[in-house]
Design an enzyme around this catalytic site. Structure first.
Site, short mmCIF file in Angstrom:
data_model
loop_
_atom_site.label_atom_id
_atom_site.label_comp_id
_atom_site.label_asym_id
_atom_site.label_seq_id
_atom_site.Cartn_x
_atom_site.Cartn_y
_atom_site.Cartn_z
N HIS A 1 0.82 -1.22 0.00
CA HIS A 1 0.00 0.00 0.00
C HIS A 1 0.85 1.27 0.00
O HIS A 1 0.52 2.25 0.66
CB HIS A 1 -0.96 0.02 1.19
CG HIS A 1 -1.96 -1.09 1.17
ND1 HIS A 1 -3.14 -1.02 0.47
CD2 HIS A 1 -1.94 -2.33 1.75
CE1 HIS A 1 -3.81 -2.16 0.63
NE2 HIS A 1 -3.10 -2.97 1.39
N ASN B 1 -10.37 -2.76 2.31
CA ASN B 1 -10.04 -2.77 0.89
C ASN B 1 -11.29 -2.44 0.08
O ASN B 1 -12.39 -2.34 0.65
CB ASN B 1 -9.53 -4.16 0.47
CG ASN B 1 -8.06 -4.37 0.83
OD1 ASN B 1 -7.27 -3.44 0.83
ND2 ASN B 1 -7.71 -5.60 1.13
N TYR C 1 0.27 -4.39 11.57
CA TYR C 1 0.10 -3.01 11.09
C TYR C 1 0.74 -2.02 12.06
O TYR C 1 1.48 -1.13 11.65
CB TYR C 1 -1.39 -2.69 10.86
CG TYR C 1 -1.83 -3.13 9.49
CD1 TYR C 1 -1.70 -4.46 9.11
CD2 TYR C 1 -2.34 -2.24 8.56
CE1 TYR C 1 -2.08 -4.89 7.84
CE2 TYR C 1 -2.71 -2.66 7.29
CZ TYR C 1 -2.58 -3.98 6.95
OH TYR C 1 -2.93 -4.40 5.69
#
Ligand code: NDP
Length: 500
Positions: free
Chosen positions: A55, A128, A338
């Site tokens: 990303h 997403n 993350y």
């Protein structure tokens, strides 16, 4: 005309010249004491931070979420406490595989991340533009992403690696079908839906838990590019999304999405043919209809892209009381990875940066030093720097506790042995496609699979065969007639213009 502000050093001292280096004589040499020159060059050298491994290329905006429907039956989260309640939001959309300079209109899944600055702290919805994902276990994630990035020797993207991996993991076929369908190249972030994709949970004031899915449906309509159009666009601009998103917001044409949830009572999990915590599966709308919640409007371009979008750190670990996790194995892996990626990319106290700091909740924690410790713990008492303490330091509140999660000891509780299970939903999707959509699906596959070896192609056709024989036959025909039907001219065949 207003007087221009005085230029200063980063230490705040006025600067006499910002034009020339300080030299010993008229023509040089330059003096080491010219600290402003050193500082200017050193700053430029440090203008990049590590780009996101996935990303990396993204576009973002700021906006507002407004509750339009009452879902307090499902959640006690403050953000949903009353109709009309507004919450500030930061969004970032992205492609997955390309680097930060990649072209916008490439065929890829798009990230769809939202940070809600709620009064109970930040809630991040890190999803997403697809309701599912390629794999269902975070253990596979590094291998999967490796196949999407550059080959170690050629330094090129490798279709062979992609389809080799997908063929070894038939659960991928659901997501690959969406990727190769029209939805694989959205016209812009404004023209795609967002999905939380994972199963999350909500609990209400009575402590009842629901499993939930989040959906954000675009009000601009879903619009996509074909491969051919996207290639033309990339030939003229690599920044199509940034240009269109920025202009739309700048001109006051604010993009909007309608938020829905699907809600499943806690005790219903496990009663379906499919695992409701499997990220490769949707919950069929007929079984769990969409429940309207509110409206998302993105209405502000950040004043500084780097500060608000590159520095934005979204993590599914950021939940607020009333919203929680689920046994979804991919979600569990992302809860760790993350936040860890941001610690590495931005630094230990990355959540104190303006993009990430809660705007409507006070932060009180006992984490101590490290990179970017530019804030104080202003509890009003410097002695309260550990817990428990005899001073007035912050204390935990049992009132926000999540209801206990019943785990019955069977590690395979939601496991389904049904061999067909990974093909049922891709089949339902394939059956939704019109004839034209199917033809484009086949052509998109041909463009993507063309360079693959015969053995990898054969293994992928075998997966498609299990979804639907027509699907396999359509793709195989398109791949075999590649040279005549599909616009995949290798770059070496383009005619160069030669110097005379
Ligand atoms: P429904 O007929 O109720 O839903 C089908 C959904 O498919 C639509 O609502 C739309 O979702 C989505 N869709 C339509 N065209 C496309 C396309 N070209 N590419 C991708 N998605 C498309 O049936 P089910 O709920 O039983 O789902 C059937 C299949 O549809 C699933 O197996 C799944 O592959 C796909 N799907 C299902 C979703 C769900 O949450 N149930 C969401 C998205 C896809 P949307 O309105 O969200 O765009």
């Amino acid at each position: 005309m207003a007087k221009k502000p005085q230029l200063t050093t980063s230490a705040g001292s006025p600067v006499a010249s910002n034009e020339t280096s300080q030299t010993a004589g008229e023509r040089g040499p330059v003096l080491l004491q010219d600290y402003q020159l050193v500082e200017k060059l050193a700053h430029q050298n440090r203008e990049r931070i590590p780009e996101r491994v996935v990303h990396a290329k993204g576009w973002g905006a700021q906006g507002t979420f407004t509750v339009t429907h009452d879902i307090t039956k499902y959640t006690c989260a403050d953000i949903f406490s009353e109709i009309g309640k507004k919450t500030e939001v930061l969004s970032r959309w992205s492609t997955v595989a390309g680097e930060s300079g990649a072209a916008d209109t490439e065929r890829d899944v798009r990230g769809f991340s939202l940070k809600f600055y709620t009064e109970q702290g930040n809630w991040d919805m890190v999803g997403n533009n697809t309701p599912i994902f390629f794999i269902r276990d975070g253990f596979k994630f590094p291998d999967f992403i490796r196949t999407q990035k550059r080959h170690p020797k050629t330094n090129l993207r490798s279709p062979e690696a992609m389809f080799d991996f997908w063929a070894a993991h038939p659960e991928c076929v659901h997501q690959v079908t969406i990727l190769m369908s029209d939805r694989g190249i959205p016209v812009s972030p404004m023209h795609m839906n967002g999905y939380g994709s994972h199963t999350f949970s909500m609990w209400n004031k009575d402590g009842e838990r629901y499993w939930v899915k989040f959906h954000f449906k675009t009000q601009q309509g879903i619009k996509n590019y074909t491969n051919e159009t996207s290639e033309n666009i990339i030939g003229s601009t690599r920044e199509k999304y940034q240009e269109e998103l920025y202009s739309a917001i700048d001109e006051g044409n604010f993009p909007k999405w309608t938020m829905y949830i699907q809600a499943m009572p806690e005790e219903e999990a496990g009663k379906q043919d499919y695992n409701p915590f499997d990220l490769t599966k949707v919950w069929p709308h007929d079984d769990y209809p969409l429940i309207e919640v509110g409206e998302l409007e993105m209405n502000r371009n950040p004043d500084n892209y780097f500060q608000m979008i590159e520095n934005a750190a979204f993590s599914p670990s950021n939940v607020v009381p009333g919203i929680g996790f689920s046994p979804d194995k991919m979600l569990q892996a992302r809860i760790f990875s993350y936040a860890d990626a941001h610690r590495y990319r931005l630094g230990t106290h990355y959540e104190a940066l303006p993009a990430n700091a809660p705007k409507n909740a006070k932060v009180n924690h006992y984490h101590k030093d490290g990179a970017m410790r530019f804030f104080t713990n202003d509890f009003g008492n410097p002695d309260a720097y550990y817990e428990p303490n005899q001073h007035e330091g912050p204390v935990a509140d049992e009132g926000v506790k999540e209801p206990p999660l019943r785990i019955d000891g069977d590690a395979d509780r939601y496991y389904q042995a049904d061999e067909d299970i990974d093909y049922v939903q891709p089949r339902a999707l394939y059956n939704l496609f019109s004839d034209d959509q199917k033809q484009r699906l086949y052509k998109n596959y041909a463009a993507a699979m063309g360079p693959c070896s015969d053995s990898v192609k054969a293994r992928w056709y075998a997966v498609l065969e299990k979804v639907h024989p027509d699907y396999a036959a359509g793709v195989k025909n398109a791949v075999e007639s590649l040279d005549t039907d599909v616009n995949t001219v290798p770059i070496t065949e383009n005619t160069p213009i030669e110097d005379n």
